[in-house]
Design a protein around this motif. Structure first.
Motif, PDB file in Angstrom:
ATOM      1  N   LEU A 221       0.790  -1.304  -0.094  1.00  0.00           N
ATOM      2  CA  LEU A 221      -0.146   0.140  -0.135  1.00  0.00           C
ATOM      3  C   LEU A 221       0.866   1.513   0.102  1.00  0.00           C
ATOM      4  CD1 LEU A 221      -2.751  -1.131   2.557  1.00  0.00           C
ATOM      5  CD2 LEU A 221      -2.993  -1.199   0.071  1.00  0.00           C
ATOM      6  N   GLY A 222       2.068   1.233   0.090  1.00  0.00           N
ATOM      7  CA  GLY A 222       3.042   2.331   0.296  1.00  0.00           C
ATOM      8  C   GLY A 222       2.691   3.330   1.440  1.00  0.00           C
ATOM      9  N   LEU A 223       2.518   2.627   2.632  1.00  0.00           N
ATOM     10  CA  LEU A 223       2.117   3.244   3.828  1.00  0.00           C
ATOM     11  C   LEU A 223       3.456   3.944   4.456  1.00  0.00           C
ATOM     12  CD1 LEU A 223       0.034   0.660   5.551  1.00  0.00           C
ATOM     13  CD2 LEU A 223      -0.694   2.370   4.165  1.00  0.00           C
ATOM     14  N   THR A 224       3.286   4.934   5.018  1.00  0.00           N
ATOM     15  CA  THR A 224       4.393   5.849   5.652  1.00  0.00           C
ATOM     16  C   THR A 224       4.326   5.473   7.141  1.00  0.00           C
ATOM     17  OG1 THR A 224       2.913   7.661   5.747  1.00  0.00           O
ATOM     18  CG2 THR A 224       4.440   7.788   3.911  1.00  0.00           C
ATOM     19  N   ALA A 225       5.444   5.827   8.052  1.00  0.00           N
ATOM     20  CA  ALA A 225       5.506   5.562   9.399  1.00  0.00           C
ATOM     21  C   ALA A 225       4.492   5.617  10.169  1.00  0.00           C
ATOM     22  CB  ALA A 225       6.793   6.382   9.758  1.00  0.00           C
ATOM     23  N   ASP A 226       3.799   6.793  10.262  1.00  0.00           N
ATOM     24  CA  ASP A 226       2.537   6.883  10.979  1.00  0.00           C
ATOM     25  C   ASP A 226       1.534   5.790  10.771  1.00  0.00           C
ATOM     26  OD1 ASP A 226       2.268   8.238   8.627  1.00  0.00           O
ATOM     27  OD2 ASP A 226       0.619   9.352   9.498  1.00  0.00           O
ATOM     28  N   LYS A 227       1.268   5.321   9.793  1.00  0.00           N
ATOM     29  CA  LYS A 227       0.225   4.159   9.492  1.00  0.00           C
ATOM     30  C   LYS A 227       0.599   2.626   9.404  1.00  0.00           C
ATOM     31  CE  LYS A 227      -1.895   7.701   6.440  1.00  0.00           C
ATOM     32  NZ  LYS A 227      -1.013   8.640   6.535  1.00  0.00           N
ATOM     33  N   ILE A 228       2.123   2.484  10.013  1.00  0.00           N
ATOM     34  CA  ILE A 228       2.429   1.258  10.211  1.00  0.00           C
ATOM     35  C   ILE A 228       2.342   0.701  11.411  1.00  0.00           C
ATOM     36  CG2 ILE A 228       4.398  -0.408   9.545  1.00  0.00           C
ATOM     37  CD1 ILE A 228       5.365   1.626   7.438  1.00  0.00           C
ATOM     38  N   ASP A 229       1.680  -0.350  11.666  1.00  0.00           N
ATOM     39  CA  ASP A 229       1.835  -0.847  13.177  1.00  0.00           C
ATOM     40  C   ASP A 229       2.975  -1.196  13.869  1.00  0.00           C
ATOM     41  OD1 ASP A 229      -0.217  -2.313  15.173  1.00  0.00           O
ATOM     42  OD2 ASP A 229       1.458  -3.764  14.895  1.00  0.00           O
ATOM     43  N   ALA A 230       3.217  -1.028  15.016  1.00  0.00           N
ATOM     44  CA  ALA A 230       4.517  -1.229  15.666  1.00  0.00           C
ATOM     45  C   ALA A 230       5.079  -2.755  15.516  1.00  0.00           C
ATOM     46  CB  ALA A 230       4.248  -0.801  17.210  1.00  0.00           C
ATOM     47  N   PHE A 231       4.077  -3.698  15.640  1.00  0.00           N
ATOM     48  CA  PHE A 231       4.641  -5.117  15.431  1.00  0.00           C
ATOM     49  C   PHE A 231       5.064  -5.091  13.928  1.00  0.00           C
ATOM     50  CE2 PHE A 231       1.905  -7.356  18.723  1.00  0.00           C
ATOM     51  CZ  PHE A 231       2.450  -6.863  19.884  1.00  0.00           C
ATOM     52  N   SER A 232       4.484  -4.603  12.777  1.00  0.00           N
ATOM     53  CA  SER A 232       4.925  -4.569  11.520  1.00  0.00           C
ATOM     54  C   SER A 232       6.347  -4.344  11.514  1.00  0.00           C
ATOM     55  CB  SER A 232       3.843  -4.012  10.764  1.00  0.00           C
ATOM     56  OG  SER A 232       2.651  -4.392  10.725  1.00  0.00           O
TER      57      SER A 232
END
Length: 338
Positions: A221-232
């Motif tokens: 999805l091309g997510l940036t840092a603030d949208k990525i879960d900490a576990f991921s």
């Protein structure tokens, strides 16, 4: 030398100058035979693997990891056959076993044990599960968080069951079409885990997001840092570290210095710096006393870590001290046992 393959060294193996090339108790593989030939060592004392000191912690770890890899294969085979995740086995056997292995003292022996060396797909899941759990401990996660992280990390590549094995195991470079298909394992994994009762939604997010990158350059999805879960983010670091350290169908394991260099480069935009720091700082802290193979094929022992340059320690080679911070042409090829 081929007759020694799969045997265990009975004593320390020294070269003509009295420098220890291989320690006692090491299981001889291809790279060890190459090292012995380079030092013109054509005979040594060995014992069969099943006669070695099976009660030592290192041997116990290898045995535990071997059994866990077989469980992982059986787990995925059962899922392929039924379409249902064997959740009871996962919770009762696999997750506790991964957590127990992650508690093993001797980090480099542990990393050696979990490196993929044959059946990458199954071995990788276990390796990433163990390394992610270790990172979670270093970040002081609670026991409940660790259990959830371990499960998510161990299932991160579940979507690959929907990718043809001839593509996953292709020895050469993937075509653009093949790579696009492989990238879909993230979406497949998310869909599988999201609809599996008893598996947390965060595990589904990890399956979806472990190839996302802080700067938005990842997939799907091309997510940036603030949208990525900490576990991921944790599983992303463990995934990269384990992959670079292992033999893969299309690429051999990278030298230790190259693994560290590439991880440090990922500080700048791609991976969470705090997580990469946690891994590399703990690696560095355990380096003193480790035997290493240098890129000039000499073997030495790390005696001091430069606080300003952790990747260039002081190494004792025989009676000589080699400062890698001033001899940049020499680097650490590998930690012996890693």
């Amino acid at each position: 030398m081929r007759q020694y393959l799969g045997k265990v060294t009975k004593h320390d193996v020294e070269n003509a100058f009295g420098v220890t090339i291989l320690p006692a108790g090491i299981l001889l593989r291809e790279e060890h035979l190459v090292l012995l030939e380079k030092h013109r060592i054509d005979s040594l004392f060995v014992i069969d693997a099943d006669q070695s000191a099976a009660g030592t912690p290192a041997d116990q770890t290898r045995e535990a990891v071997g059994k866990l890899k077989e469980r992982s294969r059986a787990f995925y085979d059962a899922f392929k056959e039924t379409g249902q995740i064997p959740l009871k086995e996962l919770e009762a056997e696999i997750v506790p076993a991964v957590q127990n292995i992650a508690r093993t003292p001797g980090m480099f022996k542990l990393f050696e044990a979990v490196k993929a060396q044959g059946d990458y797909t199954y071995e990788h899941n276990i390796g990433v599960g163990v390394i992610s759990t270790m990172i979670g401990k270093w970040l002081q996660f609670s026991e409940d968080e660790l259990a959830e992280l371990t499960m998510a990390a161990t299932l991160h590549d579940i979507g690959k069951v929907k990718i043809p094995e001839h593509i996953l195991n292709k020895p050469g470079k993937l075509t653009n079409e093949e790579f696009e298909l492989v990238k879909k394992h993230t979406i497949y994994g998310y869909e599988i885990l999201k609809k599996t009762e008893g598996v947390s939604y965060r595990a589904a997010l990890v399956a979806l997001q472990h190839h996302e990158r802080e700067d938005g350059s990842g997939y799907p999805l091309g997510l940036t840092a603030d949208k990525i879960d900490a576990f991921s983010k944790i599983v992303a670091v463990a995934d990269i570290f384990h992959a670079m350290s292992s033999d893969r169908p299309h690429q051999k394991a990278l030298p230790f210095y190259e693994v560290v260099r590439q991880l440090r480069e990922c500080f700048f935009g791609q991976l969470d710096p705090a997580i990469v720091h946690a891994l590399l700082d703990n690696l560095t802290a355990k380096l003193v006393g480790q035997q290493v193979l240098l890129t000039d094929q000499r073997v030495g022992e790390i005696v001091y870590i430069n606080p300003h340059d952790g990747e260039a320690p002081l190494i004792k080679v025989g009676e000589e001290f080699v400062d890698l911070s001033s001899k940049r042409q020499i680097q650490i090829q590998r930690i012996i046992g890693f």
